[in-house]
Design an enzyme around this catalytic site. Structure first.
Site, PDB file in Angstrom:
ATOM      1  N   SER A  21       0.822  -1.208   0.000  1.00  0.00           N
ATOM      2  CA  SER A  21       0.000   0.000   0.000  1.00  0.00           C
ATOM      3  C   SER A  21       0.858   1.262   0.000  1.00  0.00           C
ATOM      4  O   SER A  21       0.553   2.232  -0.686  1.00  0.00           O
ATOM      5  CB  SER A  21      -0.941   0.002   1.204  1.00  0.00           C
ATOM      6  OG  SER A  21      -1.990  -0.916   0.986  1.00  0.00           O
ATOM      7  N   ASN A  64      -5.892  -7.844  -2.762  1.00  0.00           N
ATOM      8  CA  ASN A  64      -5.458  -8.253  -1.426  1.00  0.00           C
ATOM      9  C   ASN A  64      -4.474  -7.339  -0.701  1.00  0.00           C
ATOM     10  O   ASN A  64      -4.295  -7.480   0.501  1.00  0.00           O
ATOM     11  CB  ASN A  64      -4.827  -9.642  -1.494  1.00  0.00           C
ATOM     12  CG  ASN A  64      -5.772 -10.667  -2.047  1.00  0.00           C
ATOM     13  OD1 ASN A  64      -6.871 -10.866  -1.530  1.00  0.00           O
ATOM     14  ND2 ASN A  64      -5.374 -11.326  -3.113  1.00  0.00           N
ATOM     15  N   TYR A  65      -3.805  -6.438  -1.422  1.00  0.00           N
ATOM     16  CA  TYR A  65      -2.735  -5.686  -0.771  1.00  0.00           C
ATOM     17  C   TYR A  65      -2.886  -4.167  -0.805  1.00  0.00           C
ATOM     18  O   TYR A  65      -2.366  -3.482   0.065  1.00  0.00           O
ATOM     19  CB  TYR A  65      -1.381  -6.063  -1.376  1.00  0.00           C
ATOM     20  CG  TYR A  65      -0.948  -7.445  -0.976  1.00  0.00           C
ATOM     21  CD1 TYR A  65      -0.407  -7.676   0.285  1.00  0.00           C
ATOM     22  CD2 TYR A  65      -1.106  -8.517  -1.833  1.00  0.00           C
ATOM     23  CE1 TYR A  65      -0.033  -8.938   0.671  1.00  0.00           C
ATOM     24  CE2 TYR A  65      -0.731  -9.794  -1.459  1.00  0.00           C
ATOM     25  CZ  TYR A  65      -0.191 -10.011  -0.198  1.00  0.00           C
ATOM     26  OH  TYR A  65       0.173 -11.254   0.181  1.00  0.00           O
ATOM     27  N   ASN A  66      -3.528  -3.675  -1.849  1.00  0.00           N
ATOM     28  CA  ASN A  66      -3.644  -2.222  -1.967  1.00  0.00           C
ATOM     29  C   ASN A  66      -4.845  -1.724  -1.173  1.00  0.00           C
ATOM     30  O   ASN A  66      -5.973  -2.118  -1.452  1.00  0.00           O
ATOM     31  CB  ASN A  66      -3.827  -1.829  -3.427  1.00  0.00           C
ATOM     32  CG  ASN A  66      -2.638  -2.205  -4.282  1.00  0.00           C
ATOM     33  OD1 ASN A  66      -1.544  -2.463  -3.761  1.00  0.00           O
ATOM     34  ND2 ASN A  66      -2.846  -2.248  -5.584  1.00  0.00           N
TER      35      ASN A  66
END
Length: 596
Positions: free
Chosen positions: A412, A554-556
């Site tokens: 992120s 899933n990550y940002n």
DNA sequence: AGCGCTGACTCAGAAACTTCGCA
DNA sequence: CTGCGAAGTTTCTGAGTCAGCGC
């Protein structure tokens, strides 16, 4: 069409109408995470009611024989089923994998004495499957409509659960089909049968007051009924055909309140890490020169997890593919090069190769050299620490901190940083802004090593585009010559782009107009098309091995993307698909000033 | 108190399916 | 317009992480 639409709406009314859909947006509450006393005690719900699971259809015998040893033979139903599963994988990479072949052979031998795969010819079964596929593909519109209607009704019936007065979407209410197990990478169990799951193997979870869903398989019943409100699954079972402790669940969908709240918590935790990262980095850097090897390893491992976004790397069983993460790295996975450069080469999650040569802090390089000393290639690099040691250390740094939080945080953070690089982007087209966003996303995917295999079609597609580009180039030259003529005549010319192909797209038509101003126009247009095509090819080439979707899902932190879109007037649909917009609905109202 | 095992949840890419954009 | 290939999206299910528990 009209009639059927109404039927669905009526059904929806019956199924959903009695229940109050979501009464409020949880993310708009003052303190949603702590507002419920129950949650603090690990209680996930007060009332849970659902309609059960959908069982995949039973195997249907087709009586197509197998050619074995050159002779057509009739198979028993059990043999036929296995052979059909095999035929399903013909044409896939599994077909030629040694383990897959070997395991299938021994599986068949339990039903077919002395079975040898080399002697078996599945052509007829494969042909039969292909026929069935075409039949499915060429259904009449009427039939397709009917099937869609049935699908929609099933979805309404099984796809929603009633939780504390609100309807929540269920994720996977269809049980998995029996098939040959296809592991990732060199999985020792690939090619064995993943067995059918029967109701007796299932544990149902619901409220004591809720009606028990009907088991729709005649003559069968649920294995166990529990009332566990400390968990969020509706069904659980153990798929022991592949691994003894392979637990599977029927869970809520990503759009459910449970998953959304967890998702938001995950990003909030990553933001807390962002606020404390300087101190934490200082703390693990101190460990790098400790007198204790264990401390040094702890510091070094944390550095790698932070800097390279490695996974923590739990230990794995013998009967799984040999893959590693940070703590399970072996000496053979790294090479120390000159000038503090370290080359990593190992198989990570899903047997995806992590191949990276990177300059690290000098002390890290020195430590790695020390850890390697006197060890064999197959020895553990971080021999003195365990995953638990590492997570224990992290927990002392920040409440709730574990190794995976670093991945979320770094992903992120990278996205935010990359997007901030864009500054104003004024005067750019929406497409240019989206390209800019995609490129930022790409940097995250590279950091997290999210890869995809190059499609079989790729080289062919590339070749085709290149031929087209060449063709356009000569076309432009020819047009320029044509322009020089005093009284040019109008004509057309067809060029075959792909040899022997009769397909529409393989023909390029060169048009030579009869008027000078038209020729100029055509030159201009062709040049624009050429540039567009060239850019497309470049992007394709650059992204051929990079999977952008995983980091997006899933990550940002979605709020970064929402804020970016608001600032730059990019419609959110250009960045998030419908599913993602639903999953991230809690982030849609993010202010344009918001920063990760 | 420490360690191994179980359980529940998140994360993963390929395949299947749907929509889009172009000649 | 229409049919096709490509691009985008969804489904599928396998593969991780990590907490908690019991001995």
């Amino acid at each position: 069409m009209g009639d059927k639409k109404i039927k669905i709406d009526e059904y929806k009314e019956i199924r959903l109408g009695g229940f109050q859909a979501r009464s409020h947006n949880w993310w708009e509450e003052a303190n949603p995470e702590e507002s419920e006393e129950e949650e603090q005690q690990g209680q996930e719900w007060r009332y849970l009611e659902h309609h059960g699971v959908l069982f995949p259809p039973f195997y249907k015998r087709h009586n197509v024989g197998l050619i074995y040893n050159g002779k057509l033979i009739t198979l028993t139903e059990e043999q036929e089923e296995l052979c059909t599963y095999w035929a399903q994988s013909i044409g896939s990479p599994y077909e030629n994998k040694e383990i897959y072949r070997k395991n299938f052979e021994s599986l068949m031998q339990t039903k077919f004495e002395g079975f040898q795969l080399d002697k078996a010819d599945f052509t007829k079964i494969k042909e039969y499957l292909e026929q069935q596929r075409l039949l499915r593909l060429n259904k009449s519109d009427e039939q397709k409509k009917q099937e869609k209607l049935e699908r929609d009704q099933r979805e309404l019936f099984y796809g929603y659960a009633l939780v504390d007065g609100c309807l929540e979407r269920v994720g996977n209410y269809t049980l998995e089909q029996p098939t040959l197990f296809k592991g990732r990478g060199e999985h020792p169990k690939a090619g064995l049968l993943k067995a059918r799951i029967f109701p007796e193997e299932l544990t149902v979870n619901l409220s004591t007051q809720a009606p028990v869903p009907q088991c729709k398989l005649p003559g069968h019943s649920w294995g166990k009924i529990v009332h566990r409100n400390d968990v969020t699954w509706l069904f659980s079972y153990v798929d022991s055909s592949i691994r003894k402790d392979n637990h599977k669940y029927v869970q809520f969908a990503a759009t459910s309140r449970f998953k959304q709240m967890n998702d938001k918590r995950k990003y909030e935790k990553a933001r807390r890490l962002k606020n404390q990262i300087d101190q934490i980095r200082e703390n693990y850097t101190k460990k790098l020169q400790s007198d204790s090897i264990k401390e040094r390893q702890l510091g070094t491992a944390t550095y790698l997890i932070d800097k390279l976004a490695l996974r923590v790397g739990n230990e794995k069983d013998e009967d799984e593919a040999d893959t590693v993460g940070c703590c399970s790295l072996r000496v053979e996975h790294i090479k120390l090069k000159e000038d503090d450069v370290v080359a990593f080469d190992f198989l990570g999650k899903d047997s995806m190769r992590y191949n990276n040569e990177v300059k690290l802090a000098h002390q890290i390089w020195k430590n790695l050299k020390l850890f390697i000393k006197g060890k064999q290639p197959e020895d553990n690099l971080f021999s003195d620490i365990s995953v638990d040691d590492l997570n224990d250390f992290l927990k002392k740094q920040m409440e709730g901190l574990t190794a995976k939080v670093f991945r979320t945080y770094n992903a992120s953070f990278t996205l935010q940083q990359q997007l901030d690089l864009g500054g104003k982007l004024d005067g750019h087209s929406v497409q240019q802004k989206v390209d800019f966003y995609d490129n930022a996303n790409k940097q995250v995917a590279i950091l997290c090593n999210h890869q995809k295999t190059i499609s079989k079609q790729f080289e062919l597609t590339k070749k085709k585009i290149n031929t087209k580009l060449e063709c356009m180039k000569t076309y432009i030259q020819e047009l320029e010559q044509h322009y020089k003529k005093k009284n040019p005549n109008e004509y057309e010319e067809e060029v075959q782009l792909e040899e022997g192909s009769q397909k529409k797209n393989s023909i390029f038509i060169k048009k030579f107009p009869g008027q000078h101003d038209k020729i100029k126009q055509t030159i201009q247009k062709t040049q624009e098309k050429y540039q567009k095509e060239l850019k497309g090819l470049e992007k394709k080439e650059e992204n051929k091995e990079i999977a952008l979707g995983t980091s997006k899902t899933n990550y940002n932190d979605p709020r970064i993307s929402v804020a970016f879109c608001k600032v730059h007037d990019v419609p959110i649909e250009r960045v998030f698909s419908k599913t993602l917009r639903n999953k991230f609905i809690w982030a849609m109202a993010t202010d344009s000033n918001w920063k990760f």
